[in-house]
Design an enzyme around this catalytic site. Structure first.
Site, PDB file in Angstrom:
ATOM      1  CB  CYS A  60      -1.725   6.852   1.513  1.00 53.52           C
ATOM      2  SG  CYS A  60      -2.795   5.767   2.435  1.00 53.52           S
ATOM      3  CD  GLU A  81      -2.923  -1.232   0.413  1.00 53.78           C
ATOM      4  OE1 GLU A  81      -3.031  -0.322  -0.439  1.00 53.78           O
ATOM      5  OE2 GLU A  81      -3.697  -2.194   0.479  1.00 53.78           O
TER       6      GLU A  81
HETATM    7  P1  NAD Z   1      10.107   6.916   4.324  1.00 53.94           P
HETATM    8  O1  NAD Z   1       9.934   6.544   2.925  1.00 53.94           O
HETATM    9  O2  NAD Z   1      11.491   7.042   4.887  1.00 53.94           O
HETATM   10  O3  NAD Z   1       9.352   5.897   5.302  1.00 53.94           O
HETATM   11  C1  NAD Z   1       8.007   5.515   5.115  1.00 53.94           C
HETATM   12  C2  NAD Z   1       7.746   4.344   6.047  1.00 53.94           C
HETATM   13  O4  NAD Z   1       8.540   3.256   5.622  1.00 53.94           O
HETATM   14  C3  NAD Z   1       8.106   4.567   7.495  1.00 53.94           C
HETATM   15  O5  NAD Z   1       7.124   3.980   8.315  1.00 53.94           O
HETATM   16  C4  NAD Z   1       9.439   3.867   7.680  1.00 53.94           C
HETATM   17  O6  NAD Z   1       9.590   3.325   8.987  1.00 53.94           O
HETATM   18  C5  NAD Z   1       9.346   2.761   6.685  1.00 53.94           C
HETATM   19  N1  NAD Z   1      10.627   2.394   6.112  1.00 53.94           N
HETATM   20  C6  NAD Z   1      11.558   3.210   5.602  1.00 53.94           C
HETATM   21  N2  NAD Z   1      12.605   2.515   5.127  1.00 53.94           N
HETATM   22  C7  NAD Z   1      12.331   1.204   5.336  1.00 53.94           C
HETATM   23  C8  NAD Z   1      13.005  -0.013   5.054  1.00 53.94           C
HETATM   24  N3  NAD Z   1      14.196  -0.043   4.422  1.00 53.94           N
HETATM   25  N4  NAD Z   1      12.412  -1.178   5.430  1.00 53.94           N
HETATM   26  C9  NAD Z   1      11.208  -1.182   6.042  1.00 53.94           C
HETATM   27  N5  NAD Z   1      10.524  -0.070   6.313  1.00 53.94           N
HETATM   28  C10 NAD Z   1      11.064   1.126   5.966  1.00 53.94           C
HETATM   29  O7  NAD Z   1       9.383   8.269   4.465  1.00 53.94           O
HETATM   30  P2  NAD Z   1       8.902   9.087   5.719  1.00 53.94           P
HETATM   31  O8  NAD Z   1       9.700  10.355   5.776  1.00 53.94           O
HETATM   32  O9  NAD Z   1       8.755   8.281   6.957  1.00 53.94           O
HETATM   33  O10 NAD Z   1       7.464   9.420   5.202  1.00 53.94           O
HETATM   34  C11 NAD Z   1       7.322  10.245   4.069  1.00 53.94           C
HETATM   35  C12 NAD Z   1       6.721   9.566   2.910  1.00 53.94           C
HETATM   36  O11 NAD Z   1       6.297   8.252   3.184  1.00 53.94           O
HETATM   37  C13 NAD Z   1       5.486  10.319   2.507  1.00 53.94           C
HETATM   38  O12 NAD Z   1       5.810  11.225   1.509  1.00 53.94           O
HETATM   39  C14 NAD Z   1       4.535   9.256   2.053  1.00 53.94           C
HETATM   40  O13 NAD Z   1       4.603   9.132   0.667  1.00 53.94           O
HETATM   41  C15 NAD Z   1       5.023   7.993   2.621  1.00 53.94           C
HETATM   42  N6  NAD Z   1       4.134   7.437   3.646  1.00 53.94           N
HETATM   43  C16 NAD Z   1       3.021   6.827   3.180  1.00 53.94           C
HETATM   44  C17 NAD Z   1       2.145   6.278   4.082  1.00 53.94           C
HETATM   45  C18 NAD Z   1       0.893   5.609   3.604  1.00 53.94           C
HETATM   46  O14 NAD Z   1      -0.043   5.497   4.360  1.00 53.94           O
HETATM   47  N7  NAD Z   1       0.878   5.118   2.363  1.00 53.94           N
HETATM   48  C19 NAD Z   1       2.403   6.357   5.436  1.00 53.94           C
HETATM   49  C20 NAD Z   1       3.582   6.974   5.874  1.00 53.94           C
HETATM   50  C21 NAD Z   1       4.452   7.513   4.944  1.00 53.94           C
END
Ligand code: NAD
Length: 476
Positions: free
Chosen positions: A280, A246
């Site tokens: 999202c 997702e």
């Molecule tokens: P990010 O891409 O660093 O992280 C997003 C999520 O992924 C976090 O919960 C993080 O713990 C997890 N994550 C990151 N790297 C990972 C890895 N290597 N393995 C497993 N999990 C990992 O970004 P962020 O700064 O935390 O959030 C910003 C962006 O993330 C937003 O622009 C948005 O697009 C996206 N986001 C989407 C949702 C959603 O509901 N689809 C939720 C949170 C964040």
């Protein structure tokens, strides 16, 4: 009020080195330290999940449903405690945190019912032969939940997995660990067998890098950004492991000329600011017909400006801070770029105050297609409102991003709705409402917004494999 943070492995709580601060984003005060799972903790969680799977996959669907429903009832009973923890770690208004807890319980309740309806199929066969299609749990699930909904995001994944008969290792978001921890407590108290649900925290890349390539892991379930989702999908592909993704969205809202402009604008502004835009499915790119564009944008901006922003624990607050410090520069850069490219900043556009990760409710207008924000999900309280000359143009704009999660429209014209249903490239289309999903409806994306669905009757499909059984009455 805030729970003591521990890992949960093989039915036991475990303390480990806790060096990662958990911060209240409204005050920037440290509220806890996050325990970090070591490689041996992760290996223990894998062993536990393998044992848990043996037990749980052989537990009758009705017994599974009963346990899940008991946990859901405990979550409802503990609504206030859980909501307080969520507001403390995430910043959202308490009223929204309370609703999130109930939504989480509803995900469990829906999937508990679905546990008993994972019907197979009988296929007509020659005399003496029987073909039967069985749906069976896929195995151990490595699940990764994000920080925007600390309770309902992990609830969705745990619900689908447990209802299907899978065991789970959940890595909950490091910023917001308490939501998931409360769920685990409820399942422990509901009598879930040891090893079926395991909870770990730590550095995301280390945990996913270790767990995903392991043989017992049969499904990777992730909610988060498209970039991380792609990375995890690549890791999973190396082991032929299935994924449920997702990912990001960048939801368009098509505002047609026949709508009630003021009501649509107020509804849009309120919805945009929910969860400080960190959803999202958050509506972000608003395409209003040119004949109503000025009125719609003015009413939207007025309501956005009136949003009561503050600490989610205070009465009357409508929008809390963003959940972490990195959202502030990310949002400011997108706004500055939009303005530099000729867009009009109608309201907001900057950090609010010096303490807490607050960002002003922000409305941009007439933003050129070349601006970054027209392609990149802001994931914050920022809206873009642009005029369009026709439904054709609105649909073209709606589809002009790599994402396809949620899309919305305000109209009562049957001919418009017919085209929107056929032509808007999203997994979830909502007309005259900016709600995108319910436990009973399938939720997920197309294009770069991911694969698979959560919720609805489709929700358990990700967590199950199909086995065809051919039974011949005689050896042939
Ligand atoms: P990010 O891409 O660093 O992280 C997003 C999520 O992924 C976090 O919960 C993080 O713990 C997890 N994550 C990151 N790297 C990972 C890895 N290597 N393995 C497993 N999990 C990992 O970004 P962020 O700064 O935390 O959030 C910003 C962006 O993330 C937003 O622009 C948005 O697009 C996206 N986001 C989407 C949702 C959603 O509901 N689809 C939720 C949170 C964040």
């Amino acid at each position: 009020m805030y729970p003591d943070l521990k890992l949960f492995i093989g039915g036991k709580w475990r303390s480990t080195e806790a060096d990662m601060p958990v911060v209240n984003p409204a005050t920037e005060e440290e509220i806890a330290r996050l325990p970090r799972a070591s490689v041996s903790d992760l290996d223990d969680a894998l062993d536990a999940a393998v044992k848990g799977f043996r037990v749980w996959s052989r537990t009758s669907p009705r017994a599974r449903a009963d346990t899940i429903l008991r946990a859901a009832a405990l979550i409802r009973d503990r609504q206030e405690d859980i909501a307080q923890s969520i507001t403390l770690e995430h910043g959202k208004p308490l009223a929204q945190a309370r609703l999130e807890v109930i939504r989480g319980a509803e995900f469990f309740e829906w999937d508990a019912g679905e546990a008993m309806r994972t019907y197979g199929r009988i296929i007509p066969a020659a005399p003496g032969h029987k073909f039967a299609v069985h749906h069976q749990p896929v195995g151990v699930v490595a699940a990764f939940s994000p920080w925007n909904f600390p309770m309902s995001q992990p609830a969705r994944k745990i619900a689908g997995a447990l209802a299907s008969g899978c065991s789970v290792i959940l890595k909950a978001a490091e910023e917001t660990p308490a939501g998931a921890l409360h769920i685990v407590r409820a399942f422990e108290d509901a009598g879930l067998p040891a090893g079926v649900l395991n909870l770990v925290f730590g550095t995301p890349a280390e945990i996913s890098g270790h767990l995903i390539p392991q043989d017992p892991v049969r499904l990777v379930a992730f909610t988060g950004s498209t970039t991380v989702g792609r990375h995890l999908t690549t890791l999973a592909a190396q082991n032929d492991t299935r994924v449920l993704m997702e990912l990001g969205g960048h939801a368009p809202v098509i505002v047609c000329e026949d709508t009630d402009v003021h009501t649509a604008a107020v509804s849009s502004a309120v919805r945009k600011m929910r969860n400080a835009g960190q959803v999202c499915t958050s509506p972000t790119r608003f395409f209003a017909h040119e004949s109503i564009f000025e009125d719609y944008a003015a009413a939207f901006a007025a309501r956005a400006e009136a949003t009561v922003v503050g600490d989610g624990r205070k009465d009357g607050v409508e929008m809390g801070p963003t959940a972490n410090a990195r959202r502030i520069p990310a949002l400011a850069e997108l706004v500055d770029d939009a303005v530099a490219q000729g867009g009009t900043l109608v309201t907001g556009g900057a950090r609010l105050g010096n303490t807490g990760y607050f960002f002003e409710p922000t409305v941009l207008m007439n933003v050129p297609d070349t601006a970054r924000i027209m392609q990149e999900e802001p994931f914050g309280p920022v809206a873009v409102i642009n005029p369009v000359a026709s439904l054709d143009e609105a649909i073209e704009q709606a589809n002009a991003v790599p994402y396809g999660l949620a899309g919305y429209a305000f109209t009562n014209r049957a001919d418009y709705i017919d085209r929107l249903v056929d032509e808007v490239e999203v997994g979830n289309l909502s007309i005259n409402t900016l709600e995108a999903s319910m436990p009973e409806t399938p939720f997920g994306g197309v294009k770069s917004s991911g694969y698979g669905r959560e919720g609805g009757t489709e929700g358990l499909e990700n967590y199950m494999t199909v086995k065809n059984v051919w039974h011949s009455a005689r050896i042939v």
